[in-house]
Scaffold this active site. Structure first.
Site, mmCIF file in Angstrom:
data_model
loop_
_atom_site.group_PDB
_atom_site.id
_atom_site.type_symbol
_atom_site.label_atom_id
_atom_site.label_comp_id
_atom_site.label_asym_id
_atom_site.label_seq_id
_atom_site.Cartn_x
_atom_site.Cartn_y
_atom_site.Cartn_z
ATOM 1 N N ASP A 18 -1.864 -13.438 7.110
ATOM 2 C CA ASP A 18 -1.397 -12.809 5.868
ATOM 3 C C ASP A 18 -1.127 -13.856 4.791
ATOM 4 O O ASP A 18 -0.811 -15.002 5.099
ATOM 5 C CB ASP A 18 -0.129 -11.987 6.169
ATOM 6 C CG ASP A 18 0.164 -10.954 5.092
ATOM 7 O OD1 ASP A 18 -0.678 -10.747 4.193
ATOM 8 O OD2 ASP A 18 1.255 -10.360 5.145
ATOM 9 N N ASN A 20 -3.277 -14.390 1.915
ATOM 10 C CA ASN A 20 -4.453 -14.880 1.184
ATOM 11 C C ASN A 20 -4.361 -14.562 -0.305
ATOM 12 O O ASN A 20 -4.666 -15.392 -1.150
ATOM 13 C CB ASN A 20 -5.737 -14.227 1.711
ATOM 14 C CG ASN A 20 -6.061 -14.630 3.129
ATOM 15 O OD1 ASN A 20 -5.477 -15.581 3.648
ATOM 16 N ND2 ASN A 20 -6.987 -13.915 3.764
ATOM 17 N N TRP A 23 -1.674 -16.587 -2.053
ATOM 18 C CA TRP A 23 -2.119 -17.982 -2.145
ATOM 19 C C TRP A 23 -2.994 -18.147 -3.386
ATOM 20 O O TRP A 23 -2.839 -19.094 -4.161
ATOM 21 C CB TRP A 23 -2.916 -18.363 -0.881
ATOM 22 C CG TRP A 23 -3.416 -19.784 -0.879
ATOM 23 C CD1 TRP A 23 -2.775 -20.870 -0.355
ATOM 24 C CD2 TRP A 23 -4.650 -20.253 -1.427
ATOM 25 N NE1 TRP A 23 -3.545 -21.997 -0.547
ATOM 26 C CE2 TRP A 23 -4.692 -21.647 -1.197
ATOM 27 C CE3 TRP A 23 -5.721 -19.651 -2.081
ATOM 28 C CZ2 TRP A 23 -5.758 -22.444 -1.604
ATOM 29 C CZ3 TRP A 23 -6.791 -20.436 -2.502
ATOM 30 C CH2 TRP A 23 -6.813 -21.823 -2.265
ATOM 31 N N ASN A 66 -5.587 -1.149 4.896
ATOM 32 C CA ASN A 66 -6.235 -1.969 3.865
ATOM 33 C C ASN A 66 -7.347 -1.233 3.119
ATOM 34 O O ASN A 66 -7.771 -1.660 2.051
ATOM 35 C CB ASN A 66 -6.794 -3.271 4.463
ATOM 36 C CG ASN A 66 -5.730 -4.272 4.861
ATOM 37 O OD1 ASN A 66 -5.882 -5.019 5.823
ATOM 38 N ND2 ASN A 66 -4.630 -4.318 4.121
ATOM 39 N N ILE A 193 5.372 -5.840 11.540
ATOM 40 C CA ILE A 193 4.233 -5.736 12.445
ATOM 41 C C ILE A 193 3.048 -5.055 11.757
ATOM 42 O O ILE A 193 1.904 -5.225 12.162
ATOM 43 C CB ILE A 193 4.667 -4.956 13.725
ATOM 44 C CG1 ILE A 193 5.783 -5.714 14.480
ATOM 45 C CG2 ILE A 193 3.505 -4.697 14.667
ATOM 46 C CD1 ILE A 193 5.403 -7.100 14.943
ATOM 47 N N GLU A 205 6.299 -12.592 22.324
ATOM 48 C CA GLU A 205 7.161 -13.487 21.541
ATOM 49 C C GLU A 205 6.623 -13.524 20.110
ATOM 50 O O GLU A 205 5.423 -13.719 19.892
ATOM 51 C CB GLU A 205 7.125 -14.909 22.129
ATOM 52 C CG GLU A 205 7.694 -15.020 23.527
ATOM 53 C CD GLU A 205 9.194 -14.711 23.576
ATOM 54 O OE1 GLU A 205 9.881 -14.979 22.567
ATOM 55 O OE2 GLU A 205 9.662 -14.201 24.608
HETATM 56 C C1 IPE Z 1 -1.727 -6.864 7.573
HETATM 57 O O1 IPE Z 1 -1.563 -7.474 6.337
HETATM 58 C C2 IPE Z 1 -3.169 -6.676 7.865
HETATM 59 C C3 IPE Z 1 -3.954 -7.905 8.010
HETATM 60 C C4 IPE Z 1 -3.494 -9.120 8.086
HETATM 61 C C5 IPE Z 1 -5.365 -7.695 8.130
HETATM 62 P P1 IPE Z 1 -1.173 -6.620 5.050
HETATM 63 O O2 IPE Z 1 -1.005 -7.611 3.945
HETATM 64 O O3 IPE Z 1 -2.140 -5.540 4.822
HETATM 65 O O4 IPE Z 1 0.225 -6.016 5.483
HETATM 66 P P2 IPE Z 1 1.336 -5.237 4.641
HETATM 67 O O5 IPE Z 1 0.717 -3.985 4.135
HETATM 68 O O6 IPE Z 1 1.766 -6.127 3.551
HETATM 69 O O7 IPE Z 1 2.430 -4.985 5.620
HETATM 70 C C1 IPE Z 2 -4.304 -11.057 4.402
HETATM 71 O O1 IPE Z 2 -3.970 -11.492 3.112
HETATM 72 C C2 IPE Z 2 -5.743 -10.606 4.503
HETATM 73 C C3 IPE Z 2 -5.920 -9.134 4.569
HETATM 74 C C4 IPE Z 2 -4.957 -8.258 4.666
HETATM 75 C C5 IPE Z 2 -7.269 -8.650 4.539
HETATM 76 P P1 IPE Z 2 -3.503 -10.480 1.996
HETATM 77 O O2 IPE Z 2 -4.709 -10.077 1.210
HETATM 78 O O3 IPE Z 2 -2.698 -9.392 2.552
HETATM 79 O O4 IPE Z 2 -2.593 -11.417 1.098
HETATM 80 P P2 IPE Z 2 -1.264 -11.015 0.360
HETATM 81 O O5 IPE Z 2 -0.340 -10.447 1.376
HETATM 82 O O6 IPE Z 2 -1.637 -10.020 -0.685
HETATM 83 O O7 IPE Z 2 -0.783 -12.293 -0.221
HETATM 84 MG MG MG Z 3 -0.709 -9.159 2.881
#
Ligand code: IPE
Ligand code: IPE
Ligand code: MG
Length: 246
Positions: A18, A20, A23, A66, A193, A205
């Site tokens: 998580d 990306n 970042w 997503n 989660i 864990e």
């Molecule tokens: C969880 O990340 C799914 C993946 C890492 C693929 P999200 O960024 O979608 O999670 P939430 O919605 O913020 O909890």
């Molecule tokens: C995780 O990074 C990758 C996916 C869920 C596909 P995010 O895209 O959720 O990044 P944030 O949480 O918006 O920073």
């Molecule tokens: Mg995310």
């Protein structure tokens, strides 16, 4: 990687990759650039896990939820996924790594499914690490689908309601045949989660780090594994029972 006890590594490591998007946004870049950089972290983690001899690595790459992201980001993620799989399959062959996918495959675009099928087919004889990608995956969806398949088997007389133990139920999940994760890492500071492996994480864990996924380094990975090794897994028993190894 130094300082790690090879005898005490997780058999199954799961990761919620998580951060990306944040970042990239912190750097005034498009979110997809963050996903591209995230793919490089995937390579690092696969490489290190493979070196360490971790048997099962499961990566949360795209959740059922997503799909509600902007269409452009979803499309870009699907394109990136396809490109990644095509590009890395040769490396997976060299490393004896087998691909596996969990999640609702029927929601994925046809071209992505074709690429996945080909990668799974090519690597099907590999006996090293099992690399599971959770794609269009949601824990509750997986559980209800499992319940539905099990109900069908009961109706068909293949299974009696009295025989439904936790092991039997577990075998109906997408992860049937895989051990439960010993260790879960989630990056980017979120302590939740997010519908990942709800059943399977019962005694896992958990490890959370503030670092966004594209910034997650070998050192951090090692630190996380060292943290895992310092934990006492009691599974309901007392500490005394565990130290006497019974
Ligand atoms: C969880 O990340 C799914 C993946 C890492 C693929 P999200 O960024 O979608 O999670 P939430 O919605 O913020 O909890
Ligand atoms: C995780 O990074 C990758 C996916 C869920 C596909 P995010 O895209 O959720 O990044 P944030 O949480 O918006 O920073
Ligand atoms: Mg995310």
């Amino acid at each position: 990687m130094m300082n790690l006890d090879p005898e005490k590594l997780p058999l199954h490591l799961a990761i919620i990759m998580d951060g990306n998007g944040r970042w990239a946004q912190q750097r005034m870049l498009k979110r997809i650039v963050g996903h591209q950089r995230g793919a490089e972290t995937v390579n690092m983690v696969v490489e290190q896990a493979w070196r360490l001899g971790i048997k099962y690595l499961t990566l949360f790459a795209f959740s059922s939820e997503n799909w509600s992201r902007p269409a452009m980001e979803v499309r870009a993620l699907m394109t990136l996924l396809k490109k990644y799989i095509r590009q890395e399959t040769a490396r997976m062959m060299r490393k004896n790594i087998r691909y596996n996918v969990i999640g609702n495959r029927s929601d994925l675009p046809d071209d992505v499914n074709a690429t996945l099928d080909e990668a799974i087919r090519q690597t099907s004889g590999n006996t090293g690490m099992l690399l599971t990608l959770a794609l269009s995956y949601g824990g509750r969806q997986e559980l209800s689908m499992a319940a539905s398949r099990l109900a069908r088997d009961v109706v068909a007389g293949k299974c009696s309601p009295d025989e439904i133990t936790t092991d039997v139920f577990g075998s109906y999940l997408d992860t049937g045949g895989l051990p439960d994760p010993d260790f879960l890492i989630r990056t980017s500071g979120e302590m939740r989660i997010s519908n990942f492996l709800l059943w399977q994480l019962a005694y896992t864990e958990l490890y959370f780090t503030e670092t966004n996924w594209p910034d997650f380094t070998i050192n951090e990975f090692q630190k996380a594994l060292a943290d895992f090794q310092a934990r006492e897994r009691r599974f309901g028993k007392t500490s005394d029972q565990i130290s006497k190894r019974n």
